[in-house]
Design a protein around this motif. Structure first.
Motif, PDB file in Angstrom:
ATOM      1  N   PHE A   1       0.811  -1.207   0.000  1.00  0.00           N
ATOM      2  CA  PHE A   1       0.000   0.000   0.000  1.00  0.00           C
ATOM      3  C   PHE A   1       0.851   1.266   0.000  1.00  0.00           C
ATOM      4  N   GLN A   2       1.950   1.280  -0.715  1.00  0.00           N
ATOM      5  CA  GLN A   2       2.740   2.489  -0.845  1.00  0.00           C
ATOM      6  C   GLN A   2       2.989   2.768  -2.325  1.00  0.00           C
ATOM      7  N   PRO A   3       2.007   3.413  -3.004  1.00  0.00           N
ATOM      8  CA  PRO A   3       2.191   3.763  -4.402  1.00  0.00           C
ATOM      9  C   PRO A   3       3.353   4.730  -4.583  1.00  0.00           C
ATOM     10  N   PRO A   4       3.744   4.991  -5.838  1.00  0.00           N
ATOM     11  CA  PRO A   4       4.860   5.895  -6.105  1.00  0.00           C
ATOM     12  C   PRO A   4       4.649   7.259  -5.454  1.00  0.00           C
ATOM     13  N   VAL A   5       5.759   7.925  -5.161  1.00  0.00           N
ATOM     14  CA  VAL A   5       5.704   9.181  -4.417  1.00  0.00           C
ATOM     15  C   VAL A   5       4.973  10.269  -5.192  1.00  0.00           C
ATOM     16  N   ARG A   6       5.197  10.401  -6.483  1.00  0.00           N
ATOM     17  CA  ARG A   6       4.617  11.498  -7.252  1.00  0.00           C
ATOM     18  C   ARG A   6       3.143  11.226  -7.540  1.00  0.00           C
ATOM     19  N   TYR A   7       2.306  12.241  -7.363  1.00  0.00           N
ATOM     20  CA  TYR A   7       0.900  12.117  -7.724  1.00  0.00           C
ATOM     21  C   TYR A   7       0.802  11.911  -9.226  1.00  0.00           C
ATOM     22  N   THR A   8       0.064  10.902  -9.632  1.00  0.00           N
ATOM     23  CA  THR A   8      -0.026  10.595 -11.045  1.00  0.00           C
ATOM     24  C   THR A   8      -1.366   9.961 -11.348  1.00  0.00           C
ATOM     25  N   LEU A   9      -1.707   9.912 -12.613  1.00  0.00           N
ATOM     26  CA  LEU A   9      -2.965   9.299 -13.032  1.00  0.00           C
ATOM     27  C   LEU A   9      -2.906   7.795 -12.826  1.00  0.00           C
ATOM     28  N   LYS A  10      -3.932   7.256 -12.158  1.00  0.00           N
ATOM     29  CA  LYS A  10      -4.026   5.806 -11.960  1.00  0.00           C
ATOM     30  C   LYS A  10      -4.884   5.248 -13.081  1.00  0.00           C
ATOM     31  N   THR A  11      -4.229   4.581 -14.027  1.00  0.00           N
ATOM     32  CA  THR A  11      -4.901   4.215 -15.276  1.00  0.00           C
ATOM     33  C   THR A  11      -5.577   2.849 -15.257  1.00  0.00           C
ATOM     34  N   ASP A  12      -5.337   2.035 -14.226  1.00  0.00           N
ATOM     35  CA  ASP A  12      -5.942   0.707 -14.277  1.00  0.00           C
ATOM     36  C   ASP A  12      -7.467   0.832 -14.162  1.00  0.00           C
ATOM     37  N   PRO A  13      -8.225  -0.070 -14.767  1.00  0.00           N
ATOM     38  CA  PRO A  13      -9.682   0.089 -14.883  1.00  0.00           C
ATOM     39  C   PRO A  13     -10.431   0.052 -13.565  1.00  0.00           C
ATOM     40  N   TYR A  14      -9.803  -0.401 -12.495  1.00  0.00           N
ATOM     41  CA  TYR A  14     -10.480  -0.472 -11.203  1.00  0.00           C
ATOM     42  C   TYR A  14     -10.085   0.673 -10.267  1.00  0.00           C
ATOM     43  N   SER A  15      -9.281   1.602 -10.723  1.00  0.00           N
ATOM     44  CA  SER A  15      -8.778   2.663  -9.856  1.00  0.00           C
ATOM     45  C   SER A  15      -9.840   3.722  -9.588  1.00  0.00           C
ATOM     46  N   SER A  16      -9.585   4.556  -8.584  1.00  0.00           N
ATOM     47  CA  SER A  16     -10.510   5.648  -8.282  1.00  0.00           C
ATOM     48  C   SER A  16     -10.576   6.644  -9.434  1.00  0.00           C
TER      49      SER A  16
ATOM     50  N   ALA B   1     -10.151 -10.251  -9.275  1.00  0.00           N
ATOM     51  CA  ALA B   1     -10.761 -10.915  -8.111  1.00  0.00           C
ATOM     52  C   ALA B   1     -10.789  -9.971  -6.914  1.00  0.00           C
ATOM     53  N   SER B   2      -9.721  -9.186  -6.743  1.00  0.00           N
ATOM     54  CA  SER B   2      -9.660  -8.225  -5.644  1.00  0.00           C
ATOM     55  C   SER B   2     -10.738  -7.154  -5.800  1.00  0.00           C
ATOM     56  N   ALA B   3     -10.990  -6.735  -7.035  1.00  0.00           N
ATOM     57  CA  ALA B   3     -12.034  -5.734  -7.297  1.00  0.00           C
ATOM     58  C   ALA B   3     -13.412  -6.291  -6.951  1.00  0.00           C
ATOM     59  N   ARG B   4     -13.660  -7.541  -7.289  1.00  0.00           N
ATOM     60  CA  ARG B   4     -14.960  -8.155  -6.965  1.00  0.00           C
ATOM     61  C   ARG B   4     -15.132  -8.285  -5.451  1.00  0.00           C
ATOM     62  N   LEU B   5     -14.058  -8.622  -4.782  1.00  0.00           N
ATOM     63  CA  LEU B   5     -14.096  -8.756  -3.320  1.00  0.00           C
ATOM     64  C   LEU B   5     -14.392  -7.397  -2.669  1.00  0.00           C
ATOM     65  N   ALA B   6     -13.737  -6.351  -3.176  1.00  0.00           N
ATOM     66  CA  ALA B   6     -13.959  -5.005  -2.637  1.00  0.00           C
ATOM     67  C   ALA B   6     -15.393  -4.552  -2.864  1.00  0.00           C
ATOM     68  N   GLY B   7     -15.949  -4.909  -4.025  1.00  0.00           N
ATOM     69  CA  GLY B   7     -17.317  -4.521  -4.328  1.00  0.00           C
ATOM     70  C   GLY B   7     -18.338  -5.242  -3.467  1.00  0.00           C
ATOM     71  N   ARG B   8     -18.025  -6.470  -3.097  1.00  0.00           N
ATOM     72  CA  ARG B   8     -18.980  -7.268  -2.325  1.00  0.00           C
ATOM     73  C   ARG B   8     -18.897  -6.963  -0.826  1.00  0.00           C
ATOM     74  N   TRP B   9     -17.687  -6.818  -0.312  1.00  0.00           N
ATOM     75  CA  TRP B   9     -17.487  -6.531   1.118  1.00  0.00           C
ATOM     76  C   TRP B   9     -16.734  -5.204   1.256  1.00  0.00           C
ATOM     77  N   LYS B  10     -17.470  -4.134   1.021  1.00  0.00           N
ATOM     78  CA  LYS B  10     -16.853  -2.807   0.944  1.00  0.00           C
ATOM     79  C   LYS B  10     -16.163  -2.396   2.235  1.00  0.00           C
ATOM     80  N   ARG B  11     -16.774  -2.666   3.359  1.00  0.00           N
ATOM     81  CA  ARG B  11     -16.256  -2.142   4.620  1.00  0.00           C
ATOM     82  C   ARG B  11     -14.850  -2.660   4.925  1.00  0.00           C
ATOM     83  N   MET B  12     -14.564  -3.889   4.538  1.00  0.00           N
ATOM     84  CA  MET B  12     -13.282  -4.495   4.898  1.00  0.00           C
ATOM     85  C   MET B  12     -12.283  -4.564   3.749  1.00  0.00           C
TER      86      MET B  12
END
Length: 232
Positions: A4-19, A206-217
């Motif tokens: 959970f430590q993305p690159p230091v510089r703020y940048t566009l997150k291009t993967d389809p599941y990103s914010s 699979a991680s995206a589906r898990l996040a969508g189903r159990w959002k709180r955790m």
């Protein structure tokens, strides 16, 4: 622990599941609508939204980043939101708060003040991190709450949100949620590029589906679209 430590510089997150992808999917084509990008950094989202037909105003507190946004949008406003709410010109059809509320001392004050510039039929698009993610919970069980350079425990974060407190925050600001999605851990940013491939695509999905189903955790971030409560 480097997770959970993305690159230091703020940048566009291009993967389809990103914010960022979620925000762009929510907003679609601009059609000339005015949009305020709060905490725009160097204008990486503003540039895309301008190309989609939005009339974008960037609002950024870091002068160096703001200078890099010049030319990517209609105009750039430099203001430290912890100190002042800047004078803005007119109303906006959309206000984007992308990963910015966590960095403010009093996010509700800023959010409510800027939303006064939201048009009658306007909407806000907001993304925040989920401090109740399983990783943070496990760290707390071990007695650890260590700040990092980036990620959920970014050392510049002053405020933290869970799903419950995020929804309460929006209600207290007089906003009604239209849509909310949960994004997964940004594996494409965390895993070295040499290890990218089909396996990462499958695990990330699979991680995206898990996040969508159990959002709180399992949600890494929440992205919400909201409008004024009671708006037609």
């Amino acid at each position: 622990m480097a997770l959970f430590q993305p690159p230091v510089r703020y940048t566009l997150k291009t993967d389809p599941y990103s914010s960022h992808s979620a925000i762009l999917n929510f907003l679609g084509a601009g059609g000339g609508r005015r949009l305020l990008d709060v905490g725009s950094a160097d204008g990486y989202l503003a540039e895309i939204l301008s190309a989609r037909g939005y009339e974008v105003t960037c609002l950024e507190g870091d002068r160096d980043l703001a200078l890099r946004a010049v030319g990517k949008c209609r105009c750039v406003v430099v203001a430290d939101l912890d100190q002042e709410i800047p004078e803005l010109d007119g109303q906006y059809g959309v206000i984007v708060y992308g990963d910015v509320l966590e960095h403010l001392r009093d996010p509700l004050r800023v959010f409510s003040a800027l939303n006064r510039h939201l048009g009658r039929d306007g909407m806000v698009c907001v993304s925040v991190g989920n401090v109740a993610h399983l990783w943070v919970r496990l760290r707390l069980l071990m007695g650890r709450f260590d700040y990092t350079e980036r990620g959920l425990l970014d050392k510049t974060h002053l405020r933290f949100f869970t799903l419950r407190s995020f929804l309460r925050f929006l209600r207290e600001a007089g906003m009604e949620v239209i849509e909310l999605v949960a994004t997964p851990v940004p594996l494409p940013l965390l895993v070295p590029e040499r290890f990218h491939g089909r396996w990462l695509t499958l695990v990330h999905g699979a991680s995206a589906r898990l996040a969508g189903r159990w959002k709180r955790m399992f949600a890494y971030q929440f992205v919400a679209v909201a409008r004024r409560a009671g708006a037609p």
